[in-house]
Design a protein around this motif. Structure first.
Motif, PDB file in Angstrom:
ATOM      1  N   ASN A 226      -0.867   4.813 -20.441  1.00 49.08           N
ATOM      2  CA  ASN A 226      -0.779   6.149 -19.832  1.00 49.08           C
ATOM      3  C   ASN A 226      -1.793   6.286 -18.694  1.00 49.08           C
ATOM      4  O   ASN A 226      -2.626   7.193 -18.665  1.00 49.08           O
ATOM      5  N   CYS A 227      -1.696   5.363 -17.762  1.00 57.25           N
ATOM      6  CA  CYS A 227      -2.617   5.365 -16.623  1.00 57.25           C
ATOM      7  C   CYS A 227      -1.890   4.792 -15.413  1.00 57.25           C
ATOM      8  O   CYS A 227      -0.714   4.437 -15.485  1.00 57.25           O
ATOM      9  N   ILE A 228      -2.586   4.711 -14.315  1.00 57.13           N
ATOM     10  CA  ILE A 228      -2.105   3.988 -13.137  1.00 57.13           C
ATOM     11  C   ILE A 228      -2.744   2.616 -13.152  1.00 57.13           C
ATOM     12  O   ILE A 228      -3.960   2.486 -13.359  1.00 57.13           O
ATOM     13  N   ASP A 229      -1.942   1.568 -12.972  1.00 57.18           N
ATOM     14  CA  ASP A 229      -2.570   0.268 -12.767  1.00 57.18           C
ATOM     15  C   ASP A 229      -2.184  -0.271 -11.391  1.00 57.18           C
ATOM     16  O   ASP A 229      -1.183   0.133 -10.801  1.00 57.18           O
ATOM     17  N   ALA A 230      -3.046  -1.135 -10.885  1.00 61.69           N
ATOM     18  CA  ALA A 230      -2.860  -1.709  -9.558  1.00 61.69           C
ATOM     19  C   ALA A 230      -3.122  -3.206  -9.627  1.00 61.69           C
ATOM     20  O   ALA A 230      -3.651  -3.708 -10.622  1.00 61.69           O
TER      21      ALA A 230
ATOM     22  N   ASN B 221      -0.171  -2.078  -4.789  1.00 59.32           N
ATOM     23  CA  ASN B 221       0.862  -2.381  -5.786  1.00 59.32           C
ATOM     24  C   ASN B 221       0.744  -1.469  -7.013  1.00 59.32           C
ATOM     25  O   ASN B 221       0.948  -1.906  -8.147  1.00 59.32           O
ATOM     26  N   LEU B 222       0.411  -0.209  -6.767  1.00 65.36           N
ATOM     27  CA  LEU B 222       0.199   0.708  -7.890  1.00 65.36           C
ATOM     28  C   LEU B 222       1.500   1.048  -8.597  1.00 65.36           C
ATOM     29  O   LEU B 222       2.576   1.063  -7.995  1.00 65.36           O
ATOM     30  N   GLN B 223       1.388   1.329  -9.893  1.00 61.44           N
ATOM     31  CA  GLN B 223       2.519   1.740 -10.701  1.00 61.44           C
ATOM     32  C   GLN B 223       2.008   2.484 -11.927  1.00 61.44           C
ATOM     33  O   GLN B 223       0.816   2.417 -12.248  1.00 61.44           O
ATOM     34  N   TYR B 224       2.921   3.168 -12.609  1.00 63.89           N
ATOM     35  CA  TYR B 224       2.548   3.860 -13.840  1.00 63.89           C
ATOM     36  C   TYR B 224       2.600   2.881 -15.006  1.00 63.89           C
ATOM     37  O   TYR B 224       3.564   2.137 -15.168  1.00 63.89           O
ATOM     38  N   ASN B 225       1.552   2.879 -15.802  1.00 64.51           N
ATOM     39  CA  ASN B 225       1.450   2.010 -16.972  1.00 64.51           C
ATOM     40  C   ASN B 225       1.749   2.844 -18.216  1.00 64.51           C
ATOM     41  O   ASN B 225       0.932   3.673 -18.644  1.00 64.51           O
ATOM     42  N   GLU B 226       2.927   2.645 -18.788  1.00 62.07           N
ATOM     43  CA  GLU B 226       3.351   3.450 -19.936  1.00 62.07           C
ATOM     44  C   GLU B 226       2.502   3.176 -21.175  1.00 62.07           C
ATOM     45  O   GLU B 226       2.212   4.094 -21.948  1.00 62.07           O
TER      46      GLU B 226
ATOM     47  N   ILE C 216       0.849  -1.196   0.000  1.00 63.38           N
ATOM     48  CA  ILE C 216       0.000   0.000   0.000  1.00 63.38           C
ATOM     49  C   ILE C 216       0.884   1.246   0.000  1.00 63.38           C
ATOM     50  O   ILE C 216       1.807   1.376   0.817  1.00 63.38           O
ATOM     51  N   LYS C 217       0.575   2.172  -0.921  1.00 62.91           N
ATOM     52  CA  LYS C 217       1.369   3.402  -1.028  1.00 62.91           C
ATOM     53  C   LYS C 217       0.475   4.629  -1.002  1.00 62.91           C
ATOM     54  O   LYS C 217      -0.685   4.587  -1.409  1.00 62.91           O
TER      55      LYS C 217
END
Length: 224
Positions: free
Chosen positions: A148-152, A140-145, A116-117
């Motif tokens: 162009n979104c956030i995925d979790a 477990n969120l991160q940037y999805n290149e 969790i962040k």
């Protein structure tokens, strides 16, 4: 005993330096101390994060803006935090605007599977950080290149890959892929909040899969 970890990150013309200092006798009794001047407009802003342990464990985050040769305090945040985890601060671009944003680990769930962040997006127009209030709902969120979104990636009895856009101070989910009870379910969410099931069928494969796209369906490979 002092533990000093140097982390170097480079920009186009020079190198900015960050450090984590772990020593209860220093940094005003901070258990962790992180400073970085690559956030936002590099060299013009810096973030100063400290973790303290008193009767509770909390994090203090300060954002400074450079004013001639001095640093002027712009923002000050305080948050309670899980006491076992380190902050593990990450400075990177989470919204593809060319400016670095910030996350730190605030908690953990599902026996360590869900990291969790808290997410902070740098707003260049205001010269401030926007705290994404529901970022902890997206483990477990991160940037999805690619999208162009956030995925979790949510882990429970099954798993769910979630795709979301940053809107103001929140993440708004617009699609998900769930693997649960030998089924795969893909759902898209319209701007008005209505959900549409675009796939719901038997799935006999591994249920612990994180997807980087939902249409067409595409898995992450290797580490993610």
């Amino acid at each position: 005993m002092i533990c000093l970890i140097i982390v170097l990150s480079s920009c186009s013309e020079n190198k900015q330096q960050s450090f984590i200092l772990v020593d209860k006798s220093l940094a005003n009794n901070a258990e962790e101390h992180y400073v970085d001047s690559t956030i936002g407009v590099r060299g013009k802003y810096k973030i100063d994060l400290k973790k303290f342990r008193t009767d509770s464990v909390y994090v203090e985050i300060k954002l400074y803006k450079k004013d001639l040769s001095n640093w002027k305090l712009v923002q000050n945040f305080h948050f309670l935090k899980n006491g076992v985890l380190t902050c593990d601060v990450e400075i990177k671009d989470y919204n593809n605007d060319g400016l670095n944003d910030c996350t730190f680990k605030s908690s953990i769930a599902a026996r360590g599977a869900n990291e969790i962040k808290k997410l902070f997006i740098f707003n260049e127009k205001e010269g401030k950080l926007t705290f994404i209030k529901n970022s902890e709902d997206f483990p477990n969120l991160q940037y999805n290149e690619d999208l162009n979104c956030i995925d979790a990636f949510r882990v429970y009895g099954g798993t769910q890959s979630v795709f979301a856009k940053i809107e103001g101070d929140s993440l708004k989910e617009y699609a998900s892929v769930e693997l649960f009870d030998k089924k795969i379910t893909i759902i898209t969410t319209a701007p008005d909040g209505s959900e549409h099931v675009i796939r719901n069928e038997t799935y006999e494969g591994d249920s612990y899969i994180r997807f980087k796209n939902f249409s067409p369906l595409e898995e992450y490979k290797g580490n993610y």
